[in-house]
Design a protein around this motif. Structure first.
Motif, PDB file in Angstrom:
ATOM      1  N   VAL A 149       0.787  -1.241   0.000  1.00 27.56           N
ATOM      2  CA  VAL A 149       0.000   0.000   0.000  1.00 27.56           C
ATOM      3  C   VAL A 149       0.822   1.297   0.000  1.00 27.56           C
ATOM      4  O   VAL A 149       0.261   2.375  -0.127  1.00 27.56           O
ATOM      5  N   HIS A 150       2.142   1.177   0.140  1.00 27.90           N
ATOM      6  CA  HIS A 150       2.964   2.392  -0.022  1.00 27.90           C
ATOM      7  C   HIS A 150       4.395   2.049  -0.425  1.00 27.90           C
ATOM      8  O   HIS A 150       5.120   1.385   0.304  1.00 27.90           O
ATOM      9  N   THR A 151       4.761   2.503  -1.623  1.00 27.65           N
ATOM     10  CA  THR A 151       6.139   2.364  -2.106  1.00 27.65           C
ATOM     11  C   THR A 151       6.536   3.677  -2.791  1.00 27.65           C
ATOM     12  O   THR A 151       5.697   4.555  -2.983  1.00 27.65           O
ATOM     13  N   HIS A 152       7.801   3.744  -3.171  1.00 29.07           N
ATOM     14  CA  HIS A 152       8.288   4.883  -3.971  1.00 29.07           C
ATOM     15  C   HIS A 152       8.770   4.361  -5.329  1.00 29.07           C
ATOM     16  O   HIS A 152       9.725   4.882  -5.890  1.00 29.07           O
ATOM     17  N   LEU A 153       8.122   3.335  -5.834  1.00 28.96           N
ATOM     18  CA  LEU A 153       8.567   2.707  -7.078  1.00 28.96           C
ATOM     19  C   LEU A 153       7.949   3.373  -8.312  1.00 28.96           C
ATOM     20  O   LEU A 153       6.911   4.030  -8.207  1.00 28.96           O
TER      21      LEU A 153
ATOM     22  N   THR B 182      23.221   1.722  -2.201  1.00 31.17           N
ATOM     23  CA  THR B 182      23.224   3.149  -1.849  1.00 31.17           C
ATOM     24  C   THR B 182      21.850   3.615  -1.358  1.00 31.17           C
ATOM     25  O   THR B 182      21.567   4.807  -1.343  1.00 31.17           O
ATOM     26  N   TYR B 183      21.007   2.676  -0.973  1.00 29.18           N
ATOM     27  CA  TYR B 183      19.718   3.012  -0.320  1.00 29.18           C
ATOM     28  C   TYR B 183      20.043   3.896   0.881  1.00 29.18           C
ATOM     29  O   TYR B 183      21.032   3.647   1.590  1.00 29.18           O
ATOM     30  N   HIS B 184      19.227   4.887   1.146  1.00 31.67           N
ATOM     31  CA  HIS B 184      19.625   5.854   2.171  1.00 31.67           C
ATOM     32  C   HIS B 184      19.779   5.248   3.574  1.00 31.67           C
ATOM     33  O   HIS B 184      20.530   5.759   4.391  1.00 31.67           O
ATOM     34  N   TYR B 185      19.118   4.129   3.856  1.00 33.63           N
ATOM     35  CA  TYR B 185      19.331   3.465   5.147  1.00 33.63           C
ATOM     36  C   TYR B 185      20.809   3.051   5.278  1.00 33.63           C
ATOM     37  O   TYR B 185      21.421   3.155   6.317  1.00 33.63           O
ATOM     38  N   LEU B 186      21.353   2.502   4.152  1.00 36.63           N
ATOM     39  CA  LEU B 186      22.728   2.012   4.174  1.00 36.63           C
ATOM     40  C   LEU B 186      23.735   3.156   4.166  1.00 36.63           C
ATOM     41  O   LEU B 186      24.790   3.070   4.799  1.00 36.63           O
TER      42      LEU B 186
ATOM     43  N   LEU C 146      -1.448  10.323  -4.785  1.00 38.98           N
ATOM     44  CA  LEU C 146      -1.090  11.732  -4.986  1.00 38.98           C
ATOM     45  C   LEU C 146      -0.480  12.297  -3.698  1.00 38.98           C
ATOM     46  O   LEU C 146      -1.178  12.468  -2.696  1.00 38.98           O
ATOM     47  N   ARG C 147       0.808  12.563  -3.758  1.00 37.18           N
ATOM     48  CA  ARG C 147       1.556  12.944  -2.553  1.00 37.18           C
ATOM     49  C   ARG C 147       1.594  14.467  -2.402  1.00 37.18           C
ATOM     50  O   ARG C 147       2.082  15.165  -3.293  1.00 37.18           O
ATOM     51  N   VAL C 148       1.097  14.962  -1.275  1.00 36.20           N
ATOM     52  CA  VAL C 148       0.908  16.412  -1.136  1.00 36.20           C
ATOM     53  C   VAL C 148       1.523  16.994   0.147  1.00 36.20           C
ATOM     54  O   VAL C 148       0.954  17.904   0.751  1.00 36.20           O
TER      55      VAL C 148
ATOM     56  N   PHE D 202      -2.114   9.462   5.917  1.00 32.84           N
ATOM     57  CA  PHE D 202      -1.189  10.321   6.652  1.00 32.84           C
ATOM     58  C   PHE D 202      -0.044   9.506   7.228  1.00 32.84           C
ATOM     59  O   PHE D 202      -0.191   8.321   7.533  1.00 32.84           O
ATOM     60  N   LYS D 203       1.103  10.191   7.372  1.00 34.09           N
ATOM     61  CA  LYS D 203       2.262   9.584   8.028  1.00 34.09           C
ATOM     62  C   LYS D 203       2.700  10.555   9.108  1.00 34.09           C
ATOM     63  O   LYS D 203       2.983  11.713   8.819  1.00 34.09           O
ATOM     64  N   PHE D 204       2.737  10.065  10.330  1.00 32.83           N
ATOM     65  CA  PHE D 204       3.071  10.931  11.465  1.00 32.83           C
ATOM     66  C   PHE D 204       4.435  10.576  12.059  1.00 32.83           C
ATOM     67  O   PHE D 204       4.903   9.452  11.924  1.00 32.83           O
TER      68      PHE D 204
ATOM     69  N   VAL E 132      10.625  13.778  11.422  1.00 30.15           N
ATOM     70  CA  VAL E 132      11.142  15.158  11.343  1.00 30.15           C
ATOM     71  C   VAL E 132      12.157  15.188  10.227  1.00 30.15           C
ATOM     72  O   VAL E 132      13.058  14.347  10.197  1.00 30.15           O
ATOM     73  N   ARG E 133      12.001  16.158   9.359  1.00 28.60           N
ATOM     74  CA  ARG E 133      12.911  16.203   8.236  1.00 28.60           C
ATOM     75  C   ARG E 133      13.571  17.551   8.139  1.00 28.60           C
ATOM     76  O   ARG E 133      12.916  18.543   8.175  1.00 28.60           O
ATOM     77  N   PRO E 134      14.879  17.585   7.950  1.00 30.96           N
ATOM     78  CA  PRO E 134      15.809  16.522   8.302  1.00 30.96           C
ATOM     79  C   PRO E 134      16.457  16.864   9.631  1.00 30.96           C
ATOM     80  O   PRO E 134      16.477  18.023  10.001  1.00 30.96           O
TER      81      PRO E 134
ATOM     82  N   CYS F  56       4.299  -0.946   9.127  1.00 34.45           N
ATOM     83  CA  CYS F  56       5.257  -0.593  10.175  1.00 34.45           C
ATOM     84  C   CYS F  56       6.323   0.230   9.455  1.00 34.45           C
ATOM     85  O   CYS F  56       7.110  -0.298   8.680  1.00 34.45           O
ATOM     86  N   TRP F  57       6.290   1.507   9.692  1.00 33.99           N
ATOM     87  CA  TRP F  57       7.008   2.444   8.834  1.00 33.99           C
ATOM     88  C   TRP F  57       8.475   2.621   9.211  1.00 33.99           C
ATOM     89  O   TRP F  57       8.779   2.922  10.361  1.00 33.99           O
ATOM     90  N   TRP F  58       9.368   2.454   8.215  1.00 36.24           N
ATOM     91  CA  TRP F  58      10.757   2.911   8.251  1.00 36.24           C
ATOM     92  C   TRP F  58      11.507   2.450   9.498  1.00 36.24           C
ATOM     93  O   TRP F  58      11.938   1.320   9.552  1.00 36.24           O
ATOM     94  N   TYR F  59      11.661   3.304  10.508  1.00 38.93           N
ATOM     95  CA  TYR F  59      12.409   2.899  11.709  1.00 38.93           C
ATOM     96  C   TYR F  59      11.628   1.881  12.552  1.00 38.93           C
ATOM     97  O   TYR F  59      12.174   1.329  13.507  1.00 38.93           O
TER      98      TYR F  59
ATOM     99  N   SER G  42       5.949  -1.911   2.075  1.00 34.87           N
ATOM    100  CA  SER G  42       7.412  -2.059   1.975  1.00 34.87           C
ATOM    101  C   SER G  42       8.149  -0.740   2.028  1.00 34.87           C
ATOM    102  O   SER G  42       9.282  -0.685   2.473  1.00 34.87           O
ATOM    103  N   ASP G  43       7.539   0.337   1.529  1.00 40.51           N
ATOM    104  CA  ASP G  43       8.239   1.616   1.395  1.00 40.51           C
ATOM    105  C   ASP G  43       9.427   1.499   0.445  1.00 40.51           C
ATOM    106  O   ASP G  43      10.335   2.341   0.461  1.00 40.51           O
ATOM    107  N   ALA G  44       9.432   0.471  -0.386  1.00 42.31           N
ATOM    108  CA  ALA G  44      10.569   0.249  -1.278  1.00 42.31           C
ATOM    109  C   ALA G  44      10.806   1.456  -2.184  1.00 42.31           C
ATOM    110  O   ALA G  44       9.864   2.041  -2.718  1.00 42.31           O
ATOM    111  N   ARG G  45      12.072   1.830  -2.329  1.00 45.36           N
ATOM    112  CA  ARG G  45      12.466   2.847  -3.309  1.00 45.36           C
ATOM    113  C   ARG G  45      13.148   2.184  -4.484  1.00 45.36           C
ATOM    114  O   ARG G  45      13.164   2.699  -5.590  1.00 45.36           O
ATOM    115  N   VAL G  46      13.776   1.039  -4.196  1.00 50.78           N
ATOM    116  CA  VAL G  46      14.484   0.266  -5.203  1.00 50.78           C
ATOM    117  C   VAL G  46      13.645  -0.998  -5.410  1.00 50.78           C
ATOM    118  O   VAL G  46      13.294  -1.671  -4.439  1.00 50.78           O
TER     119      VAL G  46
HETATM  120  O1  REL Z   1       7.250   8.325   2.352  1.00 49.05           O
HETATM  121  C1  REL Z   1       8.011   8.819   3.182  1.00 49.05           C
HETATM  122  O2  REL Z   1       7.876   9.934   3.644  1.00 49.05           O
HETATM  123  C2  REL Z   1       9.186   7.996   3.667  1.00 49.05           C
HETATM  124  O3  REL Z   1       8.762   6.699   3.781  1.00 49.05           O
HETATM  125  C3  REL Z   1      10.348   8.157   2.764  1.00 49.05           C
HETATM  126  O4  REL Z   1      10.627   9.489   2.598  1.00 49.05           O
HETATM  127  C4  REL Z   1      11.548   7.385   3.242  1.00 49.05           C
HETATM  128  O5  REL Z   1      12.671   7.881   2.619  1.00 49.05           O
HETATM  129  C5  REL Z   1      11.395   5.930   2.959  1.00 49.05           C
HETATM  130  O6  REL Z   1      12.153   5.503   1.895  1.00 49.05           O
HETATM  131  C6  REL Z   1      11.645   5.175   4.165  1.00 49.05           C
HETATM  132  O7  REL Z   1      11.439   3.992   4.250  1.00 49.05           O
END
Ligand code: REL
Ligand code: ZN
Length: 424
Positions: free
Chosen positions: A25-29, A47-51, A175-177, A267-269, A272-274, A334-337, A364-368
């Motif tokens: 339900v949420h990726t960056h692909l 080079t994923y930002h976690y690494l 649609l990301r706003v 929504f994602k709560f 803090v960026r960055p 279960c988001w990110w951290y 997954s929040d996958a970017r790759v």
């Molecule tokens: O969608 C978001 O705001 C975050 O999930 C991302 O910005 C973040 O970089 C993501 O890749 C983390 O898992």
């Protein structure tokens, strides 16, 4: 026929979770025809930002983030590989993810020999289209939701003025706003100018309506800045109707549009960026925000559907209680951290205990692209384990269970509950 023993139940649950095809339900692909926006392959994985963030904990002082990011992608990947996989064991969740991914792709022997060049050679033989098929099959994905930002030129060129075909079977749009809630007026203005729309509250509404027709999103999505509180009626009445700030963009643009177009808001709560800008995407941190902001939204907008995920571990319990009170709220992932086995386990237990199957267990929040493989494999192992315990307890309480009943529940937790929520 009911399953007869604890062992039979455990093995049925394990197998059903492993085999279920998920809605992510949420990726960056992005699909292949979005060119360079589609990230895949070993150098992107490394080079994923976690690494990258993990690399910088121990990187030599001579390699500053500035120098690092100025390097070619492959050189960046070499540094990460040497530091996190050769100089030390890749024991963190993000590092282990790379290993799981390569192993599942059948590259175990190359991994065994620590043969990064061999891995690169294998990837060089793949095509983007063929690789999408391969990854979707291996990771058992029904479809993914993508993140589409109408304020990012490098993305919008693929949609406007001419729209490229989108593989809508496998890639659903969102649609990301965020810009509305951060009140990032500069980038909103640019997007308005691009379409020749006036700089007013009504103009922002028009802009988003255009994007709704162009990309046909399934939902709006926004990260909520930690400082944003739900603006009360009283506060709103102090603003002239033409005032443009995050409070008015929320209450006069986003919420009314969601209601009119029957589009849920995800929504994602708690991010803090960055907190360390030099790390770029890897520089964001976690804070504890007020869950009551979401409660006010659910209460005041009963006709709007909200999806929500929280980044702070401490907010998970309060969030579950909230979801137990509002039919217009659906928890996802279960988001990110929080996407670490220890926390996924804890969160999943409490969610099942309070909500049964009325939530979406993971995204997954996958970017790759390749990350779909490990993110789902790792999550399924943990969530499956929790579910085994839950069904065994139910069995001992005196409830008989069939494989079909368990399958029905598992499908809900991995996408079905989301689809039911979206349809209601
Ligand atoms: O969608 C978001 O705001 C975050 O999930 C991302 O910005 C973040 O970089 C993501 O890749 C983390 O898992
Ligand atoms: Zn994300």
């Amino acid at each position: 026929t009911p399953l007869k023993s604890e062992e039979a139940i455990r093995s049925a649950v394990k197998n059903l979770v492993e085999e279920v095809h998920v809605v992510d339900v949420h990726t960056h692909l992005f699909p292949p025809n979005h060119g360079k926006l589609m990230l895949w392959g070993i150098d992107e994985l490394l080079t994923y930002h976690y690494l990258v963030a993990e690399y910088f904990i121990t990187a030599p002082a001579t390699i500053t983030p500035e120098k690092f990011f100025a390097l070619e992608k492959q050189a960046q990947a070499d540094l990460v590989w040497d530091s996190l996989f050769i100089q030390r064991s890749p024991i963190s969740e993000a590092c282990r993810g790379v290993i799981t991914t390569l192993t599942e792709l059948g590259l175990g022997e190359l991994v065994e020999r620590r043969d990064l060049d061999g891995v690169r050679k294998w990837f060089a033989k793949q095509t983007p289209e063929g690789y999408v098929d391969k990854v979707f099959e291996l990771a058992k994905i029904k479809y993914v939701l993508t993140t589409n930002i109408p304020f990012e030129k490098k993305e919008t060129v693929h949609w406007y003025p001419k729209t490229k075909e989108f593989d809508t079977n496998r890639f659903h749009t969102g649609l990301r706003v965020d810009q509305l809630l951060t009140g990032n007026w500069e980038s909103i203005k640019e997007a308005l100018d691009e379409m020749g729309i006036e700089h007013t509250i009504e103009g922002v509404k028009k802009l988003l309506e255009k994007w709704i027709t162009i990309i046909k999103p399934k939902y709006f999505m926004a990260a909520v800045p930690p400082t944003l509180e739900f603006p009360s009626d009283e506060e709103m009445s102090t603003y002239a109707p033409s005032t443009i700030n995050s409070a008015t963009l929320l209450r006069r643009v986003l919420l009314p549009l969601a209601e009119q177009h029957h589009l849920p808001i995800a929504f994602k709560f708690d991010s803090v960026r960055p907190i360390n800008p030099a790390l770029r995407e890897g520089g964001d941190g976690v804070v504890t925000t007020k869950v009551s902001t979401l409660q006010k939204l659910c209460l005041n907008y009963p006709k709007v559907k909200f999806l929500a995920t929280f980044l702070a571990r401490v907010n998970q319990h309060e969030l579950c209680v909230l979801a137990n009170k509002f039919g217009n709220l659906h928890i996802y992932g279960c988001w990110w951290y929080c996407n670490n086995p220890s926390i996924v386990e804890e969160i999943t237990r409490i969610r099942v205990e309070l909500l049964g199957t009325a939530f979406t267990s993971q995204h997954s929040d996958a970017r790759v692209l390749d990350q779909l493989i490990y993110k789902w494999k790792h999550s399924k192992a943990v969530i499956g384990g929790v579910l085994q315990d839950m069904y065994v307890k139910l069995f001992h309480a005196g409830w008989s269970l069939t494989r079909e009943e368990i399958q029905r529940d598992v499908e809900r937790l991995f996408g079905g509950a989301y689809e039911e929520f979206m349809e209601k």
